[in-house]
Write a protein that holds these residues in place. Sequence first.
Motif, mmCIF file in Angstrom:
data_model
loop_
_atom_site.group_PDB
_atom_site.id
_atom_site.type_symbol
_atom_site.label_atom_id
_atom_site.label_comp_id
_atom_site.label_asym_id
_atom_site.label_seq_id
_atom_site.Cartn_x
_atom_site.Cartn_y
_atom_site.Cartn_z
ATOM 1 N N ILE A 1 0.847 -1.196 0.000
ATOM 2 C CA ILE A 1 0.000 0.000 0.000
ATOM 3 C C ILE A 1 0.887 1.253 0.000
ATOM 4 C CG2 ILE A 1 -1.688 1.344 1.324
ATOM 5 C CD1 ILE A 1 -2.815 -1.375 2.334
ATOM 6 N N LEU A 2 1.916 1.256 0.841
ATOM 7 C CA LEU A 2 2.834 2.399 0.917
ATOM 8 C C LEU A 2 3.584 2.601 -0.399
ATOM 9 C CD1 LEU A 2 4.194 1.842 4.515
ATOM 10 C CD2 LEU A 2 2.748 3.737 3.749
ATOM 11 N N LEU A 3 4.004 1.510 -1.022
ATOM 12 C CA LEU A 3 4.696 1.600 -2.303
ATOM 13 C C LEU A 3 3.766 2.191 -3.366
ATOM 14 C CD1 LEU A 3 7.261 1.029 -3.903
ATOM 15 C CD2 LEU A 3 6.399 -1.277 -4.325
ATOM 16 N N ALA A 4 2.515 1.753 -3.387
ATOM 17 C CA ALA A 4 1.539 2.303 -4.334
ATOM 18 C C ALA A 4 1.333 3.799 -4.089
ATOM 19 C CB ALA A 4 0.214 1.554 -4.230
ATOM 20 N N MET A 5 1.318 4.204 -2.805
ATOM 21 C CA MET A 5 1.180 5.628 -2.500
ATOM 22 C C MET A 5 2.400 6.416 -2.983
ATOM 23 S SD MET A 5 -0.840 5.931 1.137
ATOM 24 C CE MET A 5 0.282 4.945 2.085
ATOM 25 N N CYS A 6 3.577 5.849 -2.851
ATOM 26 C CA CYS A 6 4.789 6.526 -3.346
ATOM 27 C C CYS A 6 4.704 6.720 -4.852
ATOM 28 C CB CYS A 6 6.035 5.715 -3.016
ATOM 29 S SG CYS A 6 6.522 5.808 -1.300
ATOM 30 N N ARG A 7 4.244 5.691 -5.546
ATOM 31 C CA ARG A 7 4.115 5.775 -7.013
ATOM 32 C C ARG A 7 3.004 6.733 -7.420
ATOM 33 N NH1 ARG A 7 4.721 -0.656 -7.908
ATOM 34 N NH2 ARG A 7 6.994 -0.721 -7.740
ATOM 35 N N GLY A 8 2.038 6.941 -6.540
ATOM 36 C CA GLY A 8 0.900 7.800 -6.850
ATOM 37 C C GLY A 8 0.990 9.176 -6.230
ATOM 38 N N ASN A 9 2.203 9.632 -5.942
ATOM 39 C CA ASN A 9 2.415 10.955 -5.343
ATOM 40 C C ASN A 9 1.630 11.144 -4.052
ATOM 41 O OD1 ASN A 9 4.257 11.917 -7.287
ATOM 42 N ND2 ASN A 9 2.565 12.341 -8.681
ATOM 43 N N GLY A 10 1.665 10.128 -3.206
ATOM 44 C CA GLY A 10 1.055 10.249 -1.888
ATOM 45 C C GLY A 10 -0.331 9.648 -1.768
ATOM 46 N N LYS A 11 -0.896 9.175 -2.881
ATOM 47 C CA LYS A 11 -2.223 8.554 -2.846
ATOM 48 C C LYS A 11 -2.216 7.285 -3.682
ATOM 49 C CE LYS A 11 -5.005 12.609 -2.029
ATOM 50 N NZ LYS A 11 -6.167 13.379 -2.396
ATOM 51 N N ALA A 12 -3.044 6.342 -3.284
ATOM 52 C CA ALA A 12 -3.227 5.111 -4.052
ATOM 53 C C ALA A 12 -4.698 4.749 -4.014
ATOM 54 C CB ALA A 12 -2.386 3.987 -3.464
ATOM 55 N N SER A 13 -5.168 4.180 -5.086
ATOM 56 C CA SER A 13 -6.570 3.810 -5.188
ATOM 57 C C SER A 13 -6.667 2.297 -5.364
ATOM 58 C CB SER A 13 -7.183 4.530 -6.395
ATOM 59 O OG SER A 13 -8.524 4.190 -6.537
ATOM 60 N N PHE A 14 -7.611 1.689 -4.659
ATOM 61 C CA PHE A 14 -7.809 0.245 -4.723
ATOM 62 C C PHE A 14 -9.284 -0.037 -4.977
ATOM 63 C CE2 PHE A 14 -4.323 1.156 -1.799
ATOM 64 C CZ PHE A 14 -3.288 0.506 -2.453
ATOM 65 N N THR A 15 -9.558 -0.997 -5.845
ATOM 66 C CA THR A 15 -10.932 -1.353 -6.179
ATOM 67 C C THR A 15 -11.383 -2.500 -5.282
ATOM 68 O OG1 THR A 15 -10.546 -0.687 -8.463
ATOM 69 C CG2 THR A 15 -12.474 -2.053 -8.040
ATOM 70 N N THR A 16 -12.504 -2.306 -4.620
ATOM 71 C CA THR A 16 -13.053 -3.349 -3.757
ATOM 72 C C THR A 16 -13.688 -4.424 -4.634
ATOM 73 O OG1 THR A 16 -15.251 -2.364 -3.571
ATOM 74 C CG2 THR A 16 -13.572 -1.620 -1.986
ATOM 75 N N VAL A 17 -13.958 -5.598 -4.049
ATOM 76 C CA VAL A 17 -14.599 -6.653 -4.830
ATOM 77 C C VAL A 17 -16.006 -6.237 -5.241
ATOM 78 C CG1 VAL A 17 -13.206 -8.526 -3.883
ATOM 79 C CG2 VAL A 17 -15.371 -7.949 -2.789
ATOM 80 N N GLN A 18 -16.536 -5.235 -4.607
ATOM 81 C CA GLN A 18 -17.838 -4.694 -4.973
ATOM 82 C C GLN A 18 -17.740 -3.791 -6.202
ATOM 83 O OE1 GLN A 18 -19.495 -1.328 -3.046
ATOM 84 N NE2 GLN A 18 -21.285 -2.519 -2.424
ATOM 85 N N GLY A 19 -16.527 -3.362 -6.532
ATOM 86 C CA GLY A 19 -16.326 -2.530 -7.709
ATOM 87 C C GLY A 19 -16.144 -1.051 -7.435
ATOM 88 N N LYS A 20 -16.201 -0.641 -6.183
ATOM 89 C CA LYS A 20 -16.002 0.773 -5.823
ATOM 90 C C LYS A 20 -14.552 0.996 -5.413
ATOM 91 C CE LYS A 20 -20.493 1.746 -5.824
ATOM 92 N NZ LYS A 20 -21.431 2.716 -5.597
#
Length: 181
Positions: free
Chosen positions: A114-133
């Motif tokens: 999660i932290l690595l994704a935030m680093c790649r995303g300039n401080g934010k990361a987005s994850f899709t839930t199994v519900q699709g949101k």
Amino acid sequence: MKPTDSLITKVFFALFFTSSIVTFAQSNTKDKALLSESGEIAHHSILAEAVKASELGELLSNSGPLTIFAPSDAAFERFSSDKITELINAEDKTALKSLLTYHIVAGQLTASKILLAMCRGNGKASFTTVQGKKLTAHMEGYDIVLTDPIGNRAKITTADLNLKNNGIIHEIDSVILPVQM
């Protein structure tokens, strides 16, 4: 100090903090028993009851790996113990399943991923839930905070608890919602 230096410093400290939590959880015998033989999680009896009522338990155990952002009992009580009881006891379990699947992301998202994704995303990361949101993760101080589309926020309080199906549980301090409930 450049803005990126500040982000890197926060991520470094968050990784250190997260690994400290994981080390503590793995070394503490009380925390080793977080997963009981029945699959229920300590401090998560409301969540376990909701999973059982929704009949998602077998699906969760046989699917995977999954990442579960698990609200504690205290989080459900702050959300509304009456509302969750209503959802658990409802004839139609659609809303309950929607709420539960909103806390699940496919794949094994450790805190470091999660932290690595935030680093790649300039401080934010987005994850899709199994519900699709989508859930958005960002740092506040040394904490990883999730925000849902309607603005509800949940802080990861305990990270990287392992599940039997190679999944991961992150305990969160609030209930995140797919829609206004």
